[in-house]
Design an enzyme around this catalytic site. Structure first.
Site, short mmCIF file in Angstrom:
data_model
loop_
_atom_site.label_atom_id
_atom_site.label_comp_id
_atom_site.label_asym_id
_atom_site.label_seq_id
_atom_site.Cartn_x
_atom_site.Cartn_y
_atom_site.Cartn_z
N CYS A 167 1.18 -11.76 18.02
CA CYS A 167 -0.13 -12.10 18.43
C CYS A 167 -1.14 -10.92 18.23
O CYS A 167 -2.29 -11.25 17.53
CB CYS A 167 -0.04 -12.16 19.91
SG CYS A 167 0.64 -13.59 20.48
N GLU A 171 -2.90 -16.23 23.36
CA GLU A 171 -3.36 -15.74 22.47
C GLU A 171 -3.46 -16.57 21.09
O GLU A 171 -4.83 -16.92 20.25
CB GLU A 171 -2.93 -14.38 21.94
CG GLU A 171 -2.87 -13.21 22.95
CD GLU A 171 -1.33 -13.32 23.43
OE1 GLU A 171 -0.90 -12.15 24.07
OE2 GLU A 171 -0.59 -14.23 23.67
#
Length: 144
Positions: free
Chosen positions: A79, A48
């Site tokens: 993330c 991510e």
């Protein structure tokens, strides 16, 4: 999600935890990445984070409004916080992460009204395929 799964398979082949991510804007993939913590020796090199960095460079803007992030596993708290800071509109993920999920399993960072941004969340997309890749990866690790 199929493209994110392709990225996760690349991670698997590189002996990285098989998580893949794709960011889409206006129906076009603008970033794709997979975990690279082992190869970069960087604890923040989650799929991510790498996809967010690539998308920001491509758009020449850290604000990724009106984008969708597809990721094979529920984002961790790090993330999820990056997703909030990047102002990503929507997150679609495959399987849950019961031990470390920052979206639904342990925390609800993306939908917390106390934060300055919330993201729409869709979970369970291709969850069996995403989970199977992770299970196979860790099964293989335990055999070694």
């Amino acid at each position: 999600m199929r493209v994110a799964l392709e990225e996760a398979k690349k991670a698997f082949d590189e002996d990285e935890v098989p998580v893949g991510a794709v960011i889409v804007k206006d129906g076009e993939i603008i970033a794709r990445a997979h975990n690279r913590r082992e190869s970069t020796l960087d604890p923040t090199a989650h799929a991510e984070i790498l996809a967010i960095r690539e998308a920001s460079k491509r758009l020449k803007n850290w604000r990724l409004t009106d984008t969708t992030l597809y990721v094979t596993k529920e984002p961790c708290p790090m993330c999820a916080a990056a997703i909030v800071h990047a102002r990503i509109k929507r997150v679609v993920y495959g399987c849950k992460d019961e031990k470390g999920g920052g979206v639904d399993s342990l925390y609800s960072i993306l939908t917390d009204p106390r934060l300055n941004h919330q993201a729409e969340v869709v979970s369970g997309v291709m969850s069996e395929e995403c989970a199977e890749l992770l299970v196979n990866f860790f099964r293989q690790k335990r055999k070694k």
